[in-house]
Design a protein around this motif. Structure first.
Motif, mmCIF file in Angstrom:
data_model
loop_
_atom_site.group_PDB
_atom_site.id
_atom_site.type_symbol
_atom_site.label_atom_id
_atom_site.label_comp_id
_atom_site.label_asym_id
_atom_site.label_seq_id
_atom_site.Cartn_x
_atom_site.Cartn_y
_atom_site.Cartn_z
ATOM 1 N N ILE A 1 -6.589 1.481 5.351
ATOM 2 C CA ILE A 1 -6.369 0.125 4.837
ATOM 3 C C ILE A 1 -7.314 -0.814 5.585
ATOM 4 C CG2 ILE A 1 -4.674 -1.717 4.527
ATOM 5 C CD1 ILE A 1 -2.501 0.483 4.701
ATOM 6 N N TYR B 1 0.865 -1.176 0.000
ATOM 7 C CA TYR B 1 0.000 0.000 0.000
ATOM 8 C C TYR B 1 0.902 1.226 0.000
ATOM 9 C CZ TYR B 1 -4.113 -2.837 1.068
ATOM 10 O OH TYR B 1 -5.134 -3.750 1.004
ATOM 11 N N PHE C 1 -1.290 -0.916 -4.263
ATOM 12 C CA PHE C 1 -2.425 -0.005 -4.161
ATOM 13 C C PHE C 1 -1.920 1.418 -3.884
ATOM 14 C CE2 PHE C 1 -3.913 -4.117 -2.768
ATOM 15 C CZ PHE C 1 -5.204 -4.236 -3.273
#
Length: 624
Positions: free
Chosen positions: A393, A210, A377
């Motif tokens: 998240i 992420y 992401f």
């Protein structure tokens, strides 16, 4: 089996002792650190702060200290004894003196620098590599990896510049080693920017990443860059296929005529024209980049090597591709590789048993892809010390936090979040932009609720330590680049310092919210520079004739060597201020109870990447 032992780390007492020693020297040097070269002439900085002549200063700096003999990259703490021996040889009285001896480089009353040679030696003595608190990168990797081999793949230097490629390659290997050691697959990249590190961690090391950045333009840039990366991988694969085909044809031509050769067909259609890929790209979420390990495909069982065998790296007794080609193919994302249909195998009809077997293999492969697909992401969010990662998240699990050149307070907040969040098992943070740090004791204003970027550790808080913005700006200077011959922009600094004299004497302006910016690079002469700058500052240049501008230039040009020597003093001091900031962060981690290992590690070649030190820590839980 029991976990591998991590390398030796500096004890809390050793880290605190190094911090106290460095702070004692930097405090004496603060008048130099806090001086701004824009005010060099208007505030008479040379007369106020430096006693020796400019030529004597430059000669002394080149004869001793960091500019004389730069410490080797990756030397860790091993250089400290050699440096100390150098000091003792030059100054025998150091054998019986403590750190206060270096304070005599400055006059007690006037605070002027009086002994440049001792100053240069002290600056070298209080560098991170000399204080003996750094852990060599090689020791960390050896402990984390053990006997396991690292991943092989494409180097990023073909789609990143030399500096970024160096940083990403070194840091991603370390991050992957920490993740494997701690048994985690999720990585949170704080201040991810355009996603250089994030995308490489995902594709090269099969990690779920992420990337969080406060700028939506950076996030969009990361998404666009990933699109281009996929195209890059496909081009590599197309080139690899051509190489494989050439190898196969060459070996086939060299075989004896009596050998029977089972034919095979290699699909040579351009991948980006394949309708199956176009359709697939329409349903893939833009934020995702498939990982490199999802390239396995269902292959027909035959003793003839298929292209699928080459993609998965399977060896064959007939055709063995080069390691370079395998490295290229092994890192390709899943949607860069076409599935092979039965039309690709037109040598003979498949029997029913083989069809069933192929179908089962294909189903297993698809199931494995769906379970092993690791992605990147890009997310847009502003991270503070109070940020709840679960709000950003949703599937937060055991993970590690990383940051490659996180600016200002973001590096400090990364460490705070790491210590507070139980799911975060490790952190690897390389900070930058020290001038953007907020300082608790800078403005003497009581803000009890604010979380500050500096200081973090209790010792500097108790002392009310403050660097000041100009000192933190000085910490960003690149000593190693100057040491290898990259010159300071003295002429542009001189232009700006003389411009400040003009602004104050002609226009009566001492402070302005406006900035000159990169006017020097666009200017053809000093006159042109002054006029462009005055327009940017919204000052009327019509009342200032060219002759007046040149009078100012002629008045100060003979003092340009003072400005050069002064800036060299600031460059030599830069690592000492950085030491203070980094040791503050390390001591903060040493104060926490749940940390199993913490240290400072030099990751990068400082000539390529001046902000080269990483703060690394692993929690107790991650190593159990």
């Amino acid at each position: 089996r029991p976990p591998r032992a991590l390398p030796a780390q500096p004890s809390p007492a050793a880290a605190a002792r190094a911090l106290r020693r460095a702070a004692r020297f930097v405090r004496r040097a603060l008048p130099l650190c806090r001086a701004h070269t824009v005010e060099f002439f208007t505030r008479g900085l040379w007369e106020r702060l430096v006693a020796p002549r400019p030529d004597a200063v430059l000669e002394a700096l080149r004869a001793a200290g960091p500019l004389a003999r730069p410490l080797a990259a990756g030397s860790g703490g091993a250089a400290a004894p050699a440096v100390k021996h150098c000091f003792q040889k030059s100054f025998p009285f150091l054998l019986c003196a403590d750190d206060d001896i270096f304070s005599s480089a400055f006059c007690e009353n006037s605070e002027k620098l009086i002994n440049v040679h001792l100053f240069a030696l002290a600056a070298k003595y209080y560098s991170l590599s000399s204080l003996g608190v750094c852990t060599p990168l090689e020791d960390v990797l050896e402990a984390l990896k053990g006997d396991s081999e690292g991943a092989t793949g494409i180097k990023p230097d073909e789609f990143m510049n030399n500096k970024k490629s160096h940083e990403v390659q070194v840091m991603s290997e370390l991050v992957d080693s920490i993740a494997n050691y701690c048994g985690i697959k999720q990585v949170i990249d704080i201040g991810s920017g355009k996603g250089y590190l994030s995308s490489f961690l995902s594709m090269q090391y099969n990690l779920k990443v992420y990337g969080i950045d406060s700028s939506s333009s950076n996030t969009n840039g990361a998404r666009e860059r990933n699109r281009k990366l996929k195209k890059h991988w496909r081009a590599y694969q197309s080139r690899g296929r051509e190489n494989l085909k050439s190898q196969s044809l060459e070996k086939a031509n060299n075989r004896p005529m009596e050998s029977e050769i089972n034919c095979k067909t290699i699909n040579e259609e351009p991948l980006n024209n394949a309708s199956s890929l176009q359709n697939r790209d329409q349903v893939i979420i833009q934020d995702l980049v498939p990982s490199c390990d999802s390239t396995e495909m269902a292959t027909h069982e035959t003793d003839t090597e298929t292209e699928g065998d080459l993609v998965t790296g399977t060896k064959s007794h007939e055709t063995k591709p080069s390691e370079e080609v395998l490295a290229v193919l092994n890192i390709l994302p899943a949607d860069a590789v076409e599935d092979f249909s039965s039309s690709h195998y037109n040598c003979r009809e498949l029997c029913e048993e083989e069809k069933v077997q192929r179908k089962m293999t294909s189903l297993k492969t698809k199931a494995r892809k769906s379970s092993e697909l690791n992605v990147y992401f890009p997310l847009t969010s502003c991270i503070t010390a109070e940020t709840e990662l679960n709000d950003i998240i949703t599937d937060l699990e055991n993970c590690m936090m990383v940051g490659l050149h996180t600016c200002g307070d973001l590096a400090a907040n990364t460490l705070r979040i790491f210590t507070a969040k139980s799911e975060i098992k490790a952190v690897c943070s390389v900070g930058c932009c020290y001038h953007l740090l907020s300082e608790q004791f800078e403005n003497q204003e009581e803000c009890h609720d604010q979380v500050w970027g500096f200081p973090m550790c209790q010792y500097l808080k108790d002392k009310g330590w403050c660097c000041g913005r100009n000192a933190r700006m000085s910490a960003c200077l690149a000593l190693e680049r100057v040491a290898v011959g990259q010159m300071l922009p003295i002429e542009s600094l001189f232009y700006r310092a003389v411009l400040q004299v003009i602004i104050e004497e002609i226009y009566g302006v001492t402070k302005s919210d406006r900035h000159v910016g990169k006017t020097f690079s666009k200017s053809s002469s000093f006159i042109d520079y002054v006029r462009r700058s005055l327009k940017k500052l919204e000052l009327d240049d019509s009342k200032l004739p060219d002759s007046c501008i040149m009078d100012y230039y002629e008045k100060y040009k003979h003092r340009m060597n003072e400005l050069e020597a002064f800036n060299m003093l600031k460059v030599v001091l830069a690592p000492c201020i950085e030491v203070l900031i980094l040791l503050d962060r390390l001591c903060y981690l040493k104060e926490q109870e749940n940390i199993a290992w913490s240290g400072l590690v030099k990751l990068f070649d400082p000539v390529k990447s001046p902000r080269c030190y990483a703060v690394i820590a692993l929690k107790n839980q991650s190593c159990s």
